[in-house]
Design a protein around this motif. Structure first.
Motif, PDB file in Angstrom:
ATOM      1  N   GLN A   1       0.820  -1.216   0.000  1.00  0.00           N
ATOM      2  CA  GLN A   1       0.000   0.000   0.000  1.00  0.00           C
ATOM      3  C   GLN A   1       0.852   1.264   0.000  1.00  0.00           C
ATOM      4  O   GLN A   1       0.565   2.228  -0.716  1.00  0.00           O
ATOM      5  N   GLU A   2       1.915   1.251   0.779  1.00  0.00           N
ATOM      6  CA  GLU A   2       2.784   2.430   0.847  1.00  0.00           C
ATOM      7  C   GLU A   2       3.595   2.605  -0.429  1.00  0.00           C
ATOM      8  O   GLU A   2       3.904   3.719  -0.826  1.00  0.00           O
ATOM      9  N   LYS A   3       3.925   1.485  -1.076  1.00  0.00           N
ATOM     10  CA  LYS A   3       4.648   1.580  -2.350  1.00  0.00           C
ATOM     11  C   LYS A   3       3.767   2.256  -3.400  1.00  0.00           C
ATOM     12  O   LYS A   3       4.240   3.079  -4.190  1.00  0.00           O
ATOM     13  N   LYS A   4       2.473   1.930  -3.397  1.00  0.00           N
ATOM     14  CA  LYS A   4       1.538   2.570  -4.324  1.00  0.00           C
ATOM     15  C   LYS A   4       1.521   4.083  -4.102  1.00  0.00           C
ATOM     16  O   LYS A   4       1.574   4.867  -5.045  1.00  0.00           O
ATOM     17  N   LYS A   5       1.424   4.463  -2.841  1.00  0.00           N
ATOM     18  CA  LYS A   5       1.386   5.892  -2.518  1.00  0.00           C
ATOM     19  C   LYS A   5       2.695   6.570  -2.897  1.00  0.00           C
ATOM     20  O   LYS A   5       2.712   7.698  -3.396  1.00  0.00           O
ATOM     21  N   TYR A   6       3.809   5.886  -2.645  1.00  0.00           N
ATOM     22  CA  TYR A   6       5.121   6.452  -2.966  1.00  0.00           C
ATOM     23  C   TYR A   6       5.243   6.706  -4.467  1.00  0.00           C
ATOM     24  O   TYR A   6       5.672   7.782  -4.905  1.00  0.00           O
ATOM     25  N   LEU A   7       4.847   5.718  -5.273  1.00  0.00           N
ATOM     26  CA  LEU A   7       4.955   5.853  -6.723  1.00  0.00           C
ATOM     27  C   LEU A   7       4.011   6.914  -7.268  1.00  0.00           C
ATOM     28  O   LEU A   7       4.282   7.546  -8.286  1.00  0.00           O
ATOM     29  N   ALA A   8       2.884   7.121  -6.563  1.00  0.00           N
ATOM     30  CA  ALA A   8       1.906   8.113  -7.001  1.00  0.00           C
ATOM     31  C   ALA A   8       2.193   9.504  -6.431  1.00  0.00           C
ATOM     32  O   ALA A   8       1.509  10.473  -6.759  1.00  0.00           O
ATOM     33  N   GLY A   9       3.201   9.602  -5.555  1.00  0.00           N
ATOM     34  CA  GLY A   9       3.490  10.878  -4.913  1.00  0.00           C
ATOM     35  C   GLY A   9       2.408  11.308  -3.956  1.00  0.00           C
ATOM     36  O   GLY A   9       2.175  12.504  -3.751  1.00  0.00           O
ATOM     37  N   ASP A  10       1.736  10.343  -3.337  1.00  0.00           N
ATOM     38  CA  ASP A  10       0.634  10.623  -2.418  1.00  0.00           C
ATOM     39  C   ASP A  10       1.193  11.105  -1.081  1.00  0.00           C
ATOM     40  O   ASP A  10       1.906  10.360  -0.393  1.00  0.00           O
ATOM     41  N   PRO A  11       0.873  12.336  -0.655  1.00  0.00           N
ATOM     42  CA  PRO A  11       1.429  12.862   0.604  1.00  0.00           C
ATOM     43  C   PRO A  11       0.872  12.189   1.856  1.00  0.00           C
ATOM     44  O   PRO A  11       1.353  12.437   2.957  1.00  0.00           O
ATOM     45  N   SER A  12      -0.158  11.343   1.691  1.00  0.00           N
ATOM     46  CA  SER A  12      -0.752  10.686   2.858  1.00  0.00           C
ATOM     47  C   SER A  12       0.021   9.449   3.288  1.00  0.00           C
ATOM     48  O   SER A  12      -0.368   8.788   4.256  1.00  0.00           O
ATOM     49  N   MET A  13       1.116   9.125   2.597  1.00  0.00           N
ATOM     50  CA  MET A  13       1.890   7.945   2.970  1.00  0.00           C
ATOM     51  C   MET A  13       2.500   8.120   4.360  1.00  0.00           C
ATOM     52  O   MET A  13       2.627   9.246   4.872  1.00  0.00           O
ATOM     53  N   ILE A  14       2.862   7.022   4.974  1.00  0.00           N
ATOM     54  CA  ILE A  14       3.353   7.031   6.352  1.00  0.00           C
ATOM     55  C   ILE A  14       4.564   7.952   6.510  1.00  0.00           C
ATOM     56  O   ILE A  14       4.658   8.725   7.468  1.00  0.00           O
ATOM     57  N   ALA A  15       5.480   7.854   5.555  1.00  0.00           N
ATOM     58  CA  ALA A  15       6.710   8.658   5.642  1.00  0.00           C
ATOM     59  C   ALA A  15       6.963   9.346   4.305  1.00  0.00           C
ATOM     60  O   ALA A  15       7.706   8.816   3.475  1.00  0.00           O
ATOM     61  N   PRO A  16       6.350  10.503   4.086  1.00  0.00           N
ATOM     62  CA  PRO A  16       6.552  11.211   2.815  1.00  0.00           C
ATOM     63  C   PRO A  16       8.029  11.482   2.547  1.00  0.00           C
ATOM     64  O   PRO A  16       8.754  11.942   3.432  1.00  0.00           O
ATOM     65  N   GLY A  17       8.454  11.196   1.312  1.00  0.00           N
ATOM     66  CA  GLY A  17       9.852  11.409   0.956  1.00  0.00           C
ATOM     67  C   GLY A  17      10.738  10.211   1.215  1.00  0.00           C
ATOM     68  O   GLY A  17      11.917  10.227   0.866  1.00  0.00           O
ATOM     69  N   TYR A  18      10.162   9.173   1.824  1.00  0.00           N
ATOM     70  CA  TYR A  18      10.921   7.957   2.101  1.00  0.00           C
ATOM     71  C   TYR A  18      10.352   6.809   1.278  1.00  0.00           C
ATOM     72  O   TYR A  18       9.139   6.631   1.191  1.00  0.00           O
ATOM     73  N   GLU A  19      11.226   6.016   0.683  1.00  0.00           N
ATOM     74  CA  GLU A  19      10.804   4.890  -0.139  1.00  0.00           C
ATOM     75  C   GLU A  19      10.693   3.633   0.718  1.00  0.00           C
ATOM     76  O   GLU A  19      11.643   3.265   1.421  1.00  0.00           O
ATOM     77  N   PRO A  20       9.533   2.947   0.694  1.00  0.00           N
ATOM     78  CA  PRO A  20       9.393   1.707   1.474  1.00  0.00           C
ATOM     79  C   PRO A  20      10.212   0.577   0.849  1.00  0.00           C
ATOM     80  O   PRO A  20      10.214   0.405  -0.363  1.00  0.00           O
ATOM     81  N   GLN A  21      10.883  -0.179   1.684  1.00  0.00           N
ATOM     82  CA  GLN A  21      11.653  -1.332   1.231  1.00  0.00           C
ATOM     83  C   GLN A  21      11.467  -2.477   2.208  1.00  0.00           C
ATOM     84  O   GLN A  21      11.286  -2.248   3.409  1.00  0.00           O
ATOM     85  N   LEU A  22      11.500  -3.689   1.700  1.00  0.00           N
ATOM     86  CA  LEU A  22      11.355  -4.863   2.551  1.00  0.00           C
ATOM     87  C   LEU A  22      12.705  -5.251   3.140  1.00  0.00           C
ATOM     88  O   LEU A  22      13.753  -5.109   2.500  1.00  0.00           O
TER      89      LEU A  22
END
Length: 308
Positions: free
Chosen positions: A62-83
């Motif tokens: 879910q956070e990867k989707k937001k990150y790729l879409a530039g969605d500011p509602s992601m948990i950590a804006p400006g940070y890329e989620p990684q496993l």
């Protein structure tokens, strides 16, 4: 672990769950990054490990989707989620992007320039953007020399510059550009518009804040006093404010810059006459002795760029 695709399908089918949960699992386990991660770590992950990590896997997708879409509602804006793998448990870490690191560095640089009553765009001034025509080349060369010398040995005494010239020739911009260049190299600078600062110091008398304001300025690692001599000075501002600042900086050998429409001789005459009209040449001479000790006079010529 066996073939990842078969194993993931087994996980979904083995769960006695409702349709919504099954749909969520299918979405997560269909994600290529998830599948690749599980494949890369299949020797360390069991079916149970994957199942207990499902909440984190879902968060990642879910956070990867937001990150790729530039969605500011992601948990950590400006940070890329990684496993990541944390002892048989799949976790999500958030890694700062290059853009975020760039913005943070720019903010750190801006914060090293303490601008008091100066134009906002001065913080963005750059020595590279300072046009070095014949009337301004000497000042630009001296500015670069100061930055280089100070960076090489910040603990030794480095004389600042006394930039003199008419309105709009770029004196204030050059001060800001030097401050920015020093900030990039990790040094803090205070720029202040002296006529405005003088007015604030008079107001500070009523709320007993003269001492703290004076200390902040006089102790600045690098101080730039803009537009000195633009207004007539009271004896108190000249002697108990400017004089105290300059005396401390001379004693501590702290770099100090000035800009003025007056050359040094003209400024001395200007300072010798107070707002009340009293003539005090000796006191003006003391001020100028400190200014001459702290800075090198350089003329800046050219057209008035404020009218461009």
């Amino acid at each position: 672990m066996e073939d990842v695709g078969k194993e993931l399908n087994r996980i979904i089918k083995s769960r006695g769950v409702d349709g919504r949960y099954r749909q969520m699992m299918e979405e997560v386990l269909a994600d290529k990054d998830v599948r690749d991660f599980i494949e890369d770590h299949k020797e360390k992950l069991s079916q149970a490990d994957i199942e207990k990590s499902f909440a984190k896997l879902y968060e990642f997708v879910q956070e990867k989707k937001k990150y790729l879409a530039g969605d500011p509602s992601m948990i950590a804006p400006g940070y890329e989620p990684q496993l990541s793998l944390n002892f048989h448990f799949i976790d999500v870490t958030y890694v700062p992007t290059d853009e975020l690191l760039r913005l943070k560095r720019e903010e750190e640089i801006r914060n090293r320039v303490n601008s008091l009553d100066m134009p906002k765009d001065i913080r963005k001034a750059s020595l590279r953007n300072f046009e070095s025509d014949s009337g301004r080349k000497e000042a630009l060369v001296a500015a670069f020399e100061f930055v280089d010398n100070y960076e090489e040995n910040p603990k030794s005494f480095n004389r600042g510059l006394y930039l003199v010239g008419s309105f709009g020739v770029g004196k204030t911009y050059l001060l800001g550009a030097v401050a920015h260049e020093l900030a990039v190299k990790g040094f803090e600078t205070t720029l202040l518009h002296f006529p405005t600062f003088a007015g604030e110091m008079k107001q500070a008398i009523s709320n007993d804040k003269v001492g703290p304001k004076l200390d902040e300025v006089k102790r600045s690692p690098i101080l730039m006093i803009d537009d000195i001599g633009a207004d007539s000075m009271s004896a108190w501002i000249r002697d108990e404010v400017l004089g105290v600042i300059l005396q401390h900086r001379m004693q501590e050998q702290l770099p100090t810059f000035f800009s003025s429409n007056f050359n040094m001789d003209q400024l001395e005459k200007h300072l010798s006459v107070t707002q009340r009209g009293d003539e005090e040449p000796l006191k003006a001479q003391r001020i100028m002795e400190r200014i001459r000790y702290l800075s090198k006079e350089i003329f800046v010529a050219g057209e008035n760029r404020r009218n461009g």
